[in-house]
Design a protein around this motif. Structure first.
Motif, mmCIF file in Angstrom:
data_model
loop_
_atom_site.group_PDB
_atom_site.id
_atom_site.type_symbol
_atom_site.label_atom_id
_atom_site.label_comp_id
_atom_site.label_asym_id
_atom_site.label_seq_id
_atom_site.Cartn_x
_atom_site.Cartn_y
_atom_site.Cartn_z
ATOM 1 N N ALA A 12 0.836 -1.205 0.000
ATOM 2 C CA ALA A 12 0.000 0.000 0.000
ATOM 3 C C ALA A 12 0.869 1.254 0.000
ATOM 4 O O ALA A 12 0.550 2.238 -0.681
ATOM 5 C CB ALA A 12 -0.935 -0.001 1.211
ATOM 6 N N SER A 13 1.978 1.220 0.744
ATOM 7 C CA SER A 13 2.859 2.397 0.776
ATOM 8 C C SER A 13 3.551 2.598 -0.573
ATOM 9 O O SER A 13 3.789 3.742 -0.984
ATOM 10 C CB SER A 13 3.885 2.280 1.906
ATOM 11 O OG SER A 13 4.863 1.313 1.607
ATOM 12 N N THR A 14 3.868 1.512 -1.291
ATOM 13 C CA THR A 14 4.487 1.666 -2.613
ATOM 14 C C THR A 14 3.495 2.246 -3.616
ATOM 15 O O THR A 14 3.875 3.032 -4.482
ATOM 16 C CB THR A 14 5.051 0.325 -3.149
ATOM 17 O OG1 THR A 14 3.983 -0.611 -3.312
ATOM 18 C CG2 THR A 14 6.091 -0.247 -2.217
ATOM 19 N N ARG A 107 12.681 7.084 -7.090
ATOM 20 C CA ARG A 107 12.780 5.614 -6.975
ATOM 21 C C ARG A 107 11.404 4.971 -7.063
ATOM 22 O O ARG A 107 11.223 3.938 -7.725
ATOM 23 C CB ARG A 107 13.472 5.231 -5.662
ATOM 24 C CG ARG A 107 14.952 5.575 -5.624
ATOM 25 C CD ARG A 107 15.637 4.951 -4.418
ATOM 26 N NE ARG A 107 15.053 5.380 -3.151
ATOM 27 C CZ ARG A 107 15.434 6.464 -2.483
ATOM 28 N NH1 ARG A 107 16.395 7.237 -2.963
ATOM 29 N NH2 ARG A 107 14.873 6.772 -1.333
ATOM 30 N N ALA A 108 10.410 5.577 -6.410
ATOM 31 C CA ALA A 108 9.044 5.040 -6.449
ATOM 32 C C ALA A 108 8.499 5.054 -7.874
ATOM 33 O O ALA A 108 7.822 4.110 -8.310
ATOM 34 C CB ALA A 108 8.129 5.853 -5.529
ATOM 35 N N TRP A 109 8.807 6.139 -8.600
ATOM 36 C CA TRP A 109 8.351 6.243 -9.987
ATOM 37 C C TRP A 109 8.923 5.110 -10.839
ATOM 38 O O TRP A 109 8.198 4.428 -11.558
ATOM 39 C CB TRP A 109 8.751 7.601 -10.572
ATOM 40 C CG TRP A 109 8.682 7.611 -12.069
ATOM 41 C CD1 TRP A 109 9.710 7.505 -12.938
ATOM 42 C CD2 TRP A 109 7.490 7.667 -12.863
ATOM 43 N NE1 TRP A 109 9.252 7.509 -14.235
ATOM 44 C CE2 TRP A 109 7.896 7.602 -14.221
ATOM 45 C CE3 TRP A 109 6.135 7.769 -12.568
ATOM 46 C CZ2 TRP A 109 6.991 7.645 -15.270
ATOM 47 C CZ3 TRP A 109 5.217 7.807 -13.622
ATOM 48 C CH2 TRP A 109 5.649 7.749 -14.944
ATOM 49 N N LEU A 135 -1.390 -0.077 -8.957
ATOM 50 C CA LEU A 135 -0.496 0.958 -9.490
ATOM 51 C C LEU A 135 -1.131 1.656 -10.691
ATOM 52 O O LEU A 135 -1.018 2.887 -10.839
ATOM 53 C CB LEU A 135 0.844 0.346 -9.894
ATOM 54 C CG LEU A 135 1.758 -0.143 -8.771
ATOM 55 C CD1 LEU A 135 2.941 -0.909 -9.362
ATOM 56 C CD2 LEU A 135 2.247 1.020 -7.917
ATOM 57 N N ALA A 136 -1.795 0.890 -11.546
ATOM 58 C CA ALA A 136 -2.466 1.457 -12.722
ATOM 59 C C ALA A 136 -3.550 2.448 -12.296
ATOM 60 O O ALA A 136 -3.652 3.561 -12.831
ATOM 61 C CB ALA A 136 -3.060 0.342 -13.577
ATOM 62 N N GLU A 137 -4.350 2.053 -11.311
ATOM 63 C CA GLU A 137 -5.412 2.938 -10.815
ATOM 64 C C GLU A 137 -4.819 4.188 -10.181
ATOM 65 O O GLU A 137 -5.341 5.295 -10.356
ATOM 66 C CB GLU A 137 -6.284 2.180 -9.824
ATOM 67 C CG GLU A 137 -7.106 1.071 -10.472
ATOM 68 C CD GLU A 137 -7.771 0.152 -9.457
ATOM 69 O OE1 GLU A 137 -7.543 0.345 -8.224
ATOM 70 O OE2 GLU A 137 -8.527 -0.742 -9.870
ATOM 71 N N ALA A 138 -3.712 4.016 -9.451
ATOM 72 C CA ALA A 138 -3.052 5.155 -8.813
ATOM 73 C C ALA A 138 -2.542 6.148 -9.849
ATOM 74 O O ALA A 138 -2.649 7.369 -9.664
ATOM 75 C CB ALA A 138 -1.900 4.667 -7.932
ATOM 76 N N ALA A 139 -1.981 5.643 -10.941
ATOM 77 C CA ALA A 139 -1.473 6.524 -11.994
ATOM 78 C C ALA A 139 -2.595 7.387 -12.566
ATOM 79 O O ALA A 139 -2.431 8.607 -12.748
ATOM 80 C CB ALA A 139 -0.822 5.693 -13.100
ATOM 81 N N TRP A 140 -3.730 6.790 -12.830
ATOM 82 C CA TRP A 140 -4.844 7.555 -13.395
ATOM 83 C C TRP A 140 -5.462 8.509 -12.382
ATOM 84 O O TRP A 140 -5.876 9.608 -12.740
ATOM 85 C CB TRP A 140 -5.891 6.613 -13.995
ATOM 86 C CG TRP A 140 -5.501 6.261 -15.394
ATOM 87 C CD1 TRP A 140 -4.773 5.189 -15.806
ATOM 88 C CD2 TRP A 140 -5.772 7.027 -16.561
ATOM 89 N NE1 TRP A 140 -4.575 5.237 -17.161
ATOM 90 C CE2 TRP A 140 -5.183 6.347 -17.654
ATOM 91 C CE3 TRP A 140 -6.454 8.222 -16.800
ATOM 92 C CZ2 TRP A 140 -5.256 6.845 -18.962
ATOM 93 C CZ3 TRP A 140 -6.529 8.709 -18.102
ATOM 94 C CH2 TRP A 140 -5.939 8.019 -19.160
ATOM 95 N N ARG A 141 -5.517 8.108 -11.099
ATOM 96 C CA ARG A 141 -6.001 9.045 -10.080
ATOM 97 C C ARG A 141 -5.119 10.295 -10.044
ATOM 98 O O ARG A 141 -5.621 11.418 -9.994
ATOM 99 C CB ARG A 141 -5.984 8.392 -8.688
ATOM 100 C CG ARG A 141 -7.250 7.692 -8.299
ATOM 101 C CD ARG A 141 -7.307 7.397 -6.817
ATOM 102 N NE ARG A 141 -6.118 6.724 -6.318
ATOM 103 C CZ ARG A 141 -5.950 5.411 -6.309
ATOM 104 N NH1 ARG A 141 -6.894 4.613 -6.780
ATOM 105 N NH2 ARG A 141 -4.834 4.875 -5.820
#
Length: 199
Positions: A12-14, A107-109, A135-141
């Motif tokens: 979750a943190s990543t 680094r996270a990116w 991660l995909a959903e996070a990118a779009w958010r």
């Protein structure tokens, strides 16, 4: 110690760190752009020249979300707001962070980029597939909160750099979003096509 819950908290943190990295990239920190239009014509811009300032936004929601994500990723961050302008007054929200946050987000990116755009050497487990989807959903958010049309009524999302656009294309495919990209002056234009047009 509950190893499973510890692992879930780490994942979750990543995801939070990756979404924060997308938010910052969309302010124009990467790709050579100093500024990027935010949704609805709002502006966001990098503020790296100012000591301790990671980014600044003229939409409080974007700044608040970035601070929330950084806290979830274990980083210190705070928002400071001030009013700017002469005839037309507007509020700016600056996100302040500790030294080293830029490197942490970088680094996270690249970890998220590798997850979404890299070719896996072995078949992914169910857990790895679920993490990539998050991660995909996070990118779009992140991109929807900051990037947007260059003009009111203009279609698509403007993204300053090609790497971010590539992540969003791959993330869109994972989420079954029919996304197309074209290169325009100032960056990439992403269009989410109607399902009939994408077929």
């Amino acid at each position: 110690m509950d190893i499973v819950s510890t692992g879930e908290r780490y994942l979750a943190s990543t995801v939070a760190a990756f979404e924060a990295a997308v938010l910052v990239r969309c302010t124009g920190v990467c790709g050579g752009g100093g500024r990027a239009r935010a949704l609805g014509g709002a502006r966001a811009r990098s503020a790296q020249a100012l000591s301790g300032v990671l980014a600044e936004f003229n939409r409080p929601a974007a700044a608040d979300r970035l601070v929330e994500l950084l806290h979830a990723a274990g980083q210190s961050a705070s928002v400071h707001r001030y009013t700017a302008g002469n005839r037309h007054r507007y509020e700016i929200s600056r996100v302040f962070t500790e030294p080293g946050t830029d490197d942490f987000l970088d680094r996270a990116w690249w970890r998220g980029y590798a997850e979404l755009c890299g070719a896996p050497e072995a078949p992914r487990s169910t857990r790895q597939v679920r993490h990539a989807r998050l991660l995909a959903e996070a990118a779009w958010r992140g991109v929807l909160l900051v990037s947007g049309p260059a003009r009111t009524g203009s279609p698509g999302l403007r993204v300053a750099d090609l790497d971010t656009a590539t992540v969003l294309i791959r993330a869109g495919r994972m989420m079954r979003l029919p996304v197309r990209m074209s290169t325009r002056p100032g960056g990439q234009l992403l269009l989410v096509m109607p399902s009939q047009a994408a077929a």
